[in-house]
Design an enzyme around this catalytic site. Structure first.
Site, PDB file in Angstrom:
ATOM      1  N   HIS A  36       0.848  -1.200   0.000  1.00  0.00           N
ATOM      2  CA  HIS A  36       0.000   0.000   0.000  1.00  0.00           C
ATOM      3  C   HIS A  36       0.880   1.245   0.000  1.00  0.00           C
ATOM      4  CE1 HIS A  36      -3.574  -2.281   0.372  1.00  0.00           C
ATOM      5  NE2 HIS A  36      -3.309  -2.735   1.576  1.00  0.00           N
ATOM      6  N   HIS A  66      -0.047 -10.174   1.650  1.00  0.00           N
ATOM      7  CA  HIS A  66      -1.360 -10.308   2.305  1.00  0.00           C
ATOM      8  C   HIS A  66      -1.937 -11.718   2.218  1.00  0.00           C
ATOM      9  CE1 HIS A  66      -1.531  -6.024   2.486  1.00  0.00           C
ATOM     10  NE2 HIS A  66      -1.745  -5.825   1.212  1.00  0.00           N
ATOM     11  N   CYS A  78       3.294 -13.500   3.418  1.00  0.00           N
ATOM     12  CA  CYS A  78       4.133 -13.390   4.612  1.00  0.00           C
ATOM     13  C   CYS A  78       3.954 -14.666   5.452  1.00  0.00           C
ATOM     14  CB  CYS A  78       3.701 -12.162   5.410  1.00  0.00           C
ATOM     15  SG  CYS A  78       4.516 -12.077   7.008  1.00  0.00           S
ATOM     16  N   HIS A 132     -10.587  -5.903   3.057  1.00  0.00           N
ATOM     17  CA  HIS A 132      -9.117  -5.873   2.980  1.00  0.00           C
ATOM     18  C   HIS A 132      -8.622  -7.215   2.429  1.00  0.00           C
ATOM     19  CE1 HIS A 132      -4.913  -5.856   4.278  1.00  0.00           C
ATOM     20  NE2 HIS A 132      -5.019  -4.548   4.418  1.00  0.00           N
ATOM     21  N   GLU A 157      -6.022  -9.076   3.032  1.00  0.00           N
ATOM     22  CA  GLU A 157      -5.624 -10.112   4.009  1.00  0.00           C
ATOM     23  C   GLU A 157      -6.866 -10.767   4.620  1.00  0.00           C
ATOM     24  OE1 GLU A 157      -2.793  -9.063   7.220  1.00  0.00           O
ATOM     25  OE2 GLU A 157      -3.932 -10.475   8.452  1.00  0.00           O
ATOM     26  N   THR A 162      -3.595  -9.153  10.866  1.00  0.00           N
ATOM     27  CA  THR A 162      -2.284  -8.924  11.494  1.00  0.00           C
ATOM     28  C   THR A 162      -1.942  -7.444  11.686  1.00  0.00           C
ATOM     29  OG1 THR A 162      -1.174  -8.960   9.350  1.00  0.00           O
ATOM     30  CG2 THR A 162      -1.288 -11.044  10.551  1.00  0.00           C
ATOM     31  N   CYS A 191       0.257  -8.636  14.409  1.00  0.00           N
ATOM     32  CA  CYS A 191       1.694  -8.823  14.157  1.00  0.00           C
ATOM     33  C   CYS A 191       2.522  -7.895  15.051  1.00  0.00           C
ATOM     34  CB  CYS A 191       1.976  -8.526  12.690  1.00  0.00           C
ATOM     35  SG  CYS A 191       3.726  -8.596  12.315  1.00  0.00           S
ATOM     36  N   SER A 223      -3.034   2.324   3.650  1.00  0.00           N
ATOM     37  CA  SER A 223      -2.367   1.362   4.534  1.00  0.00           C
ATOM     38  C   SER A 223      -3.058   1.321   5.904  1.00  0.00           C
ATOM     39  CB  SER A 223      -0.896   1.774   4.693  1.00  0.00           C
ATOM     40  OG  SER A 223      -0.348   1.102   5.793  1.00  0.00           O
ATOM     41  N   SER A 229       4.739  -0.455   5.391  1.00  0.00           N
ATOM     42  CA  SER A 229       4.789  -0.547   3.927  1.00  0.00           C
ATOM     43  C   SER A 229       5.503   0.662   3.306  1.00  0.00           C
ATOM     44  CB  SER A 229       3.365  -0.657   3.376  1.00  0.00           C
ATOM     45  OG  SER A 229       2.548   0.356   3.938  1.00  0.00           O
TER      46      SER A 229
HETATM   47  S1  SF4 Z   1       2.861  -6.592   9.171  1.00  0.00           S
HETATM   48 FE1  SF4 Z   1       3.625  -8.528   9.992  1.00  0.00          FE
HETATM   49  S2  SF4 Z   1       2.201 -10.065   9.206  1.00  0.00           S
HETATM   50 FE2  SF4 Z   1       1.889  -8.243   7.961  1.00  0.00          FE
HETATM   51  S3  SF4 Z   1       3.258  -8.528   6.225  1.00  0.00           S
HETATM   52 FE3  SF4 Z   1       4.407  -7.368   7.765  1.00  0.00          FE
HETATM   53  S4  SF4 Z   1       5.545  -8.930   8.929  1.00  0.00           S
HETATM   54 FE4  SF4 Z   1       3.915  -9.975   7.801  1.00  0.00          FE
END
Ligand code: SF4
Length: 287
Positions: free
Chosen positions: A40, A74, A96, A128, A130, A166, A199, A227, A271
């Site tokens: 993003h 995602h 991820c 979203h 994810e 996350t 996360c 984001s 991001s």
């Molecule tokens: S925020 Fe955490 S879960 Fe999401 S992509 Fe980044 S490392 Fe992976």
């Protein structure tokens, strides 16, 4: 004027890994397609597109037989993997690993089969990418809530397995989980399992970012406007420093923000590329 970069800012491990994967594939000179925007962050996306990355949507898969398509950090629901196989598409899976693990846990909870009444509830942003991948691992039957306004979607008399996207805010998740527990207790129901799935690359940054934002006269927070973690982390800066500004790149900056500033702190979302943060810092130093 002193300009300081937040040492914790820059790409998270998952986004970094996905971008490295794309860049390695692009070096081979073959066309690489990515299912949805890889990160993003428009500035980073423009750079990847200039190297040859092509963004496609799910409907485009039907025209990509024999091609190579990347799955971004995602993740995707299982249907996407099945469809790609049927269509003879080679997938490069850059999901991820933390998201993959979460998908597995949701799938296990959904498929445990002991209690057909179990509700998979996900604290996240409806729509979203994810969340679509997570819900896909619960047969697309997950109940997605972004706050108490969505509680009418939940049956509090039935068992709940609670997860979070996350990149949601950890503090919000704790509050929401407590509120769900109270609603269940009111119905004599204690059958809830709360999974810690925010996360640490996002939630772990909150205390240090709070201290960083309080230390400086002005905070510039660099993030793409879409984001989720960018919005959350920026809200933390705003809580402790009224002179916090969110920008996508250099063109959004107003010199007047620094008229009386002695120190400027620069931070960014998970991001936001490190090179963009450095670029903004150099521009401000020139002021
Ligand atoms: S925020 Fe955490 S879960 Fe999401 S992509 Fe980044 S490392 Fe992976």
């Amino acid at each position: 004027m002193k300009v300081v970069i937040d040492p914790d800012s820059g790409f998270c491990f998952g986004v970094n890994r996905a971008i490295q994967t794309a860049e390695n594939e692009l070096k081979a000179g073959k066309p690489v397609y990515c299912l949805g925007e890889m990160v993003h962050n428009q500035v980073q996306m423009d750079q990847l597109k200039s190297k040859g990355l092509r963004i496609v949507m799910h409907a485009d898969l039907y025209n990509l037989k024999g091609e190579t398509v990347m799955i971004r950090a995602h993740g995707e629901p299982p249907e996407t993997f099945r469809l790609a196989k049927q269509l003879g598409i080679t997938l490069i899976d850059a999901t991820c690993p933390i998201v993959s693990k979460l998908q597995e846990r949701i799938s296990e909870s959904f498929g445990s089969g002991n209690d057909a009444e179990v509700q998979i509830v996900i604290y996240g942003k409806p729509g979203h990418a994810e969340v679509a991948g997570l819900s896909g691992n619960a047969g697309n039957k997950a109940i997605v809530v972004s706050g108490e306004d969505d509680f009418h979607l939940i049956d509090f008399s039935k068992p709940i397995r609670l997860f979070s996207q996350t990149t949601m805010d950890g503090e919000g998740y704790i509050k929401l989980a407590e509120s769900i527990k109270q609603q269940m207790l009111a119905k004599g129901n204690t059958n809830i399992v709360i999974q810690k799935s925010v996360c640490k690359q996002v939630s772990g940054r909150a205390p240090a970012l709070r201290a960083f934002a309080a230390e400086h006269d002005v905070i510039l927070f660099i993030s793409g406007k879409n984001s989720a973690n960018g919005k959350y982390l920026f809200s933390i800066c705003q809580q402790v420093n009224k002179q916090s500004y969110m920008v996508s790149d250099i063109s959004d900056i107003d010199k007047n923000w620094f008229a009386t500033a002695r120190t400027v702190g620069i931070s960014g979302a998970t991001s936001t590329p490190g090179w963009l943060i450095e670029q903004v810092a150099s521009t401000i130093k020139e002021y």
